[in-house]
Design a protein around this motif. Structure first.
Motif, PDB file in Angstrom:
ATOM      1  N   THR A   1       0.848  -1.192   0.000  1.00 53.24           N
ATOM      2  CA  THR A   1       0.000   0.000   0.000  1.00 53.24           C
ATOM      3  C   THR A   1       0.885   1.243   0.000  1.00 53.24           C
ATOM      4  O   THR A   1       2.100   1.158   0.185  1.00 53.24           O
ATOM      5  N   TYR A   2       0.275   2.410  -0.224  1.00 55.30           N
ATOM      6  CA  TYR A   2       1.027   3.642  -0.411  1.00 55.30           C
ATOM      7  C   TYR A   2       0.615   4.714   0.585  1.00 55.30           C
ATOM      8  O   TYR A   2      -0.527   4.753   1.047  1.00 55.30           O
ATOM      9  N   SER A   3       1.555   5.623   0.852  1.00 53.92           N
ATOM     10  CA  SER A   3       1.273   6.807   1.649  1.00 53.92           C
ATOM     11  C   SER A   3       0.812   7.931   0.735  1.00 53.92           C
ATOM     12  O   SER A   3       0.853   7.824  -0.496  1.00 53.92           O
ATOM     13  N   ALA A   4       0.402   9.039   1.333  1.00 49.86           N
ATOM     14  CA  ALA A   4       0.206  10.266   0.566  1.00 49.86           C
ATOM     15  C   ALA A   4       1.576  10.758   0.100  1.00 49.86           C
ATOM     16  O   ALA A   4       2.614  10.383   0.638  1.00 49.86           O
ATOM     17  N   SER A   5       1.604  11.580  -0.932  1.00 45.92           N
ATOM     18  CA  SER A   5       2.865  12.041  -1.507  1.00 45.92           C
ATOM     19  C   SER A   5       3.342  13.334  -0.845  1.00 45.92           C
ATOM     20  O   SER A   5       2.569  14.076  -0.238  1.00 45.92           O
ATOM     21  N   ARG A   6       4.640  13.592  -0.981  1.00 49.60           N
ATOM     22  CA  ARG A   6       5.262  14.826  -0.528  1.00 49.60           C
ATOM     23  C   ARG A   6       5.957  15.477  -1.723  1.00 49.60           C
ATOM     24  O   ARG A   6       6.431  14.788  -2.625  1.00 49.60           O
ATOM     25  N   VAL A   7       6.032  16.800  -1.723  1.00 47.72           N
ATOM     26  CA  VAL A   7       6.584  17.540  -2.857  1.00 47.72           C
ATOM     27  C   VAL A   7       7.834  18.292  -2.418  1.00 47.72           C
ATOM     28  O   VAL A   7       7.828  18.977  -1.392  1.00 47.72           O
ATOM     29  N   VAL A   8       8.904  18.180  -3.201  1.00 49.09           N
ATOM     30  CA  VAL A   8      10.135  18.929  -2.973  1.00 49.09           C
ATOM     31  C   VAL A   8      10.520  19.606  -4.280  1.00 49.09           C
ATOM     32  O   VAL A   8      10.693  18.939  -5.305  1.00 49.09           O
ATOM     33  N   LYS A   9      10.614  20.931  -4.253  1.00 49.36           N
ATOM     34  CA  LYS A   9      11.098  21.680  -5.406  1.00 49.36           C
ATOM     35  C   LYS A   9      12.593  21.868  -5.225  1.00 49.36           C
ATOM     36  O   LYS A   9      13.045  22.573  -4.321  1.00 49.36           O
ATOM     37  N   PHE A  10      13.360  21.238  -6.104  1.00 45.53           N
ATOM     38  CA  PHE A  10      14.786  21.099  -5.877  1.00 45.53           C
ATOM     39  C   PHE A  10      15.597  21.887  -6.906  1.00 45.53           C
ATOM     40  O   PHE A  10      15.465  21.686  -8.089  1.00 45.53           O
ATOM     41  N   THR A  11      16.435  22.787  -6.407  1.00 50.44           N
ATOM     42  CA  THR A  11      17.392  23.499  -7.257  1.00 50.44           C
ATOM     43  C   THR A  11      18.708  23.578  -6.519  1.00 50.44           C
ATOM     44  O   THR A  11      18.743  23.806  -5.314  1.00 50.44           O
ATOM     45  N   THR A  12      19.805  23.357  -7.221  1.00 56.79           N
ATOM     46  CA  THR A  12      21.138  23.480  -6.614  1.00 56.79           C
ATOM     47  C   THR A  12      22.090  24.098  -7.604  1.00 56.79           C
ATOM     48  O   THR A  12      21.896  24.086  -8.813  1.00 56.79           O
ATOM     49  N   GLY A  13      23.197  24.655  -7.096  1.00 58.17           N
ATOM     50  CA  GLY A  13      24.269  25.141  -7.934  1.00 58.17           C
ATOM     51  C   GLY A  13      23.866  26.330  -8.785  1.00 58.17           C
ATOM     52  O   GLY A  13      22.939  27.072  -8.497  1.00 58.17           O
ATOM     53  N   ASP A  14      24.597  26.538  -9.888  1.00 56.03           N
ATOM     54  CA  ASP A  14      24.336  27.642 -10.791  1.00 56.03           C
ATOM     55  C   ASP A  14      23.125  27.335 -11.644  1.00 56.03           C
ATOM     56  O   ASP A  14      22.614  26.223 -11.667  1.00 56.03           O
ATOM     57  N   ASN A  15      22.683  28.334 -12.418  1.00 58.95           N
ATOM     58  CA  ASN A  15      21.575  28.139 -13.335  1.00 58.95           C
ATOM     59  C   ASN A  15      22.106  27.503 -14.613  1.00 58.95           C
ATOM     60  O   ASN A  15      22.362  28.162 -15.620  1.00 58.95           O
ATOM     61  N   ILE A  16      22.293  26.215 -14.574  1.00 52.96           N
ATOM     62  CA  ILE A  16      22.846  25.468 -15.700  1.00 52.96           C
ATOM     63  C   ILE A  16      21.693  24.738 -16.398  1.00 52.96           C
ATOM     64  O   ILE A  16      20.865  24.098 -15.752  1.00 52.96           O
ATOM     65  N   TYR A  17      21.678  24.824 -17.728  1.00 52.15           N
ATOM     66  CA  TYR A  17      20.640  24.180 -18.516  1.00 52.15           C
ATOM     67  C   TYR A  17      21.285  23.271 -19.555  1.00 52.15           C
ATOM     68  O   TYR A  17      22.384  23.555 -20.046  1.00 52.15           O
ATOM     69  N   ALA A  18      20.605  22.205 -19.897  1.00 53.66           N
ATOM     70  CA  ALA A  18      21.065  21.283 -20.932  1.00 53.66           C
ATOM     71  C   ALA A  18      20.035  21.235 -22.048  1.00 53.66           C
ATOM     72  O   ALA A  18      18.829  21.315 -21.798  1.00 53.66           O
ATOM     73  N   TYR A  19      20.514  21.086 -23.275  1.00 54.54           N
ATOM     74  CA  TYR A  19      19.616  20.971 -24.417  1.00 54.54           C
ATOM     75  C   TYR A  19      20.358  20.219 -25.529  1.00 54.54           C
ATOM     76  O   TYR A  19      21.601  20.211 -25.562  1.00 54.54           O
ATOM     77  N   PRO A  20      19.624  19.518 -26.425  1.00 57.48           N
ATOM     78  CA  PRO A  20      18.158  19.370 -26.416  1.00 57.48           C
ATOM     79  C   PRO A  20      17.713  18.280 -25.453  1.00 57.48           C
ATOM     80  O   PRO A  20      18.382  17.270 -25.294  1.00 57.48           O
ATOM     81  N   ILE A  21      16.580  18.510 -24.804  1.00 63.11           N
ATOM     82  CA  ILE A  21      15.920  17.521 -23.950  1.00 63.11           C
ATOM     83  C   ILE A  21      14.429  17.580 -24.263  1.00 63.11           C
ATOM     84  O   ILE A  21      13.824  18.650 -24.097  1.00 63.11           O
ATOM     85  N   PRO A  22      13.818  16.487 -24.721  1.00 64.81           N
ATOM     86  CA  PRO A  22      14.398  15.166 -24.991  1.00 64.81           C
ATOM     87  C   PRO A  22      15.416  15.217 -26.143  1.00 64.81           C
ATOM     88  O   PRO A  22      15.382  16.117 -26.965  1.00 64.81           O
TER      89      PRO A  22
END
Length: 330
Positions: free
Chosen positions: A240-261
């Protein structure tokens, strides 16, 4: 149901750490972008005294868990309270407007003419209907009705379940007041609260009547929103399952990768000033390391990967800053 505001709610009945006892959850969506998740479970009958030859007054003890997900989450709702019906009797309770988990005992002190104060349970007294009155920013005043199926002993009694961001990791903690035939826990993660994968598996106590605290970490959370839930599996394989928890996660510099997908093998990065200081590591969804290299430029050719979801971890070897990026290979 038509309203001037875009308000929807769904009632989800699900077994939470139990073979027969069922927690019930109400999900109330606001027009502001957030959703309130309310879980209610009647725990026990609280009689006014131990002698009840001619009947007794009683209240109901409830466990609750109130959490928020989405955007524009308010500091507090305007109204959050409810009633629970036990046969023809109605009991009132108040809930914290700012959320949290714990227990509450009703204060209605209802009369029961039967001499069963020593053995009465929420199931025997038919405490099976809850009504939640809620109002808040983007949520018009409304009443949500929940059916609370009665049942037997819980496989575990969960005190709390939390997930919090800590530097480059997410810390997951929970505690149990009791465990019955509990084999193990699985921590599951999702980016959309629909598709889930297992992050860690933790052995349970099997049988215990003492308070037990658990702690684990997700070392490779996705950048952005991460949902976490706890899966409990019995010795007989039922889960069986519990209710969910939410974590908005950011670390380090503002680094982006592309293309994704990405349909190819070349990945470009934006936001990296000195690429030769950056170590790139790729893990699969199970957390297994499958590739690591030091960048030479802001573009890198990856090995041929199977289609799926991966975690790209970029570590600055000078500053120690870490960025985790969700990478999808088509």
């Amino acid at each position: 149901m038509t309203r001037n505001l875009l308000i929807t709610f769904s009632i989800l009945l699900f077994s939470l750490f139990s073979k027969t006892a069922v927690y019930s959850q109400a999900n109330i969506a606001s027009s502001n972008g957030y959703t309130v998740h309310i879980t209610i479970h009647p725990v026990s009958i609280v009689p006014s005294g131990s002698s009840c030859q001619y009947g007794y007054n009683y209240n109901v003890k409830l466990n609750y868990n109130i959490s928020f997900s989405g955007n524009n989450i308010p500091a507090s709702l305007y109204t959050l309270q409810g009633t629970i019906g036990c046969g023809s009797s109605i009991h009132f309770y108040d809930l914290p407007n700012n959320g949290g988990n714990g227990n509450v005992t009703t204060q209605s002190n209802v009369w029961n003419a039967n001499p069963d104060c020593a053995t009465a349970t929420p199931a025997t007294l038919l405490c099976n209907t809850a009504a939640i009155q809620i109002e808040g920013p983007g949520i018009a005043a409304q009443t949500v009705i929940i059916t609370l199926p009665a049942g037997g002993p819980l496989a575990i009694e969960l005190n709390d379940f939390n997930a919090t961001a800590q530097k480059d990791k997410v810390k997951i903690t929970w505690s149990t007041a009791s465990e019955n035939n509990n084999d193990y826990f699985s921590i599951e993660r999702s980016t959309d609260a629909v598709s889930w994968s297992t992050v860690k598996t933790i052995k349970g106590a099997i049988n215990s009547s003492a308070l037990i605290s658990y702690e684990s970490f997700d070392e490779n959370p996705f950048a952005g929103t991460n949902y976490y839930r706890l899966k409990q599996t019995d010795l007989d394989g039922k889960f069986t399952y519990s209710a969910s928890r939410v974590v908005k996660f950011t670390t380090g510099d503002n680094i982006y990768a592309y293309p994704i997908p990405n349909t190819g093998n070349i990945v470009n990065f934006k936001g990296i000033v000195q690429p030769k200081n950056i170590e790139l590591t790729i893990h699969n969804i199970s957390g297994t390391k499958i590739f690591t290299t030091t960048l030479q430029t802001n573009a890198v050719e990856l090995p041929v990967l199977k289609a799926g979801v991966y975690v790209m971890t970029l570590t600055n070897k000078v500053t120690g800053d870490i960025s985790n990026i969700r990478y999808v290979k088509l």
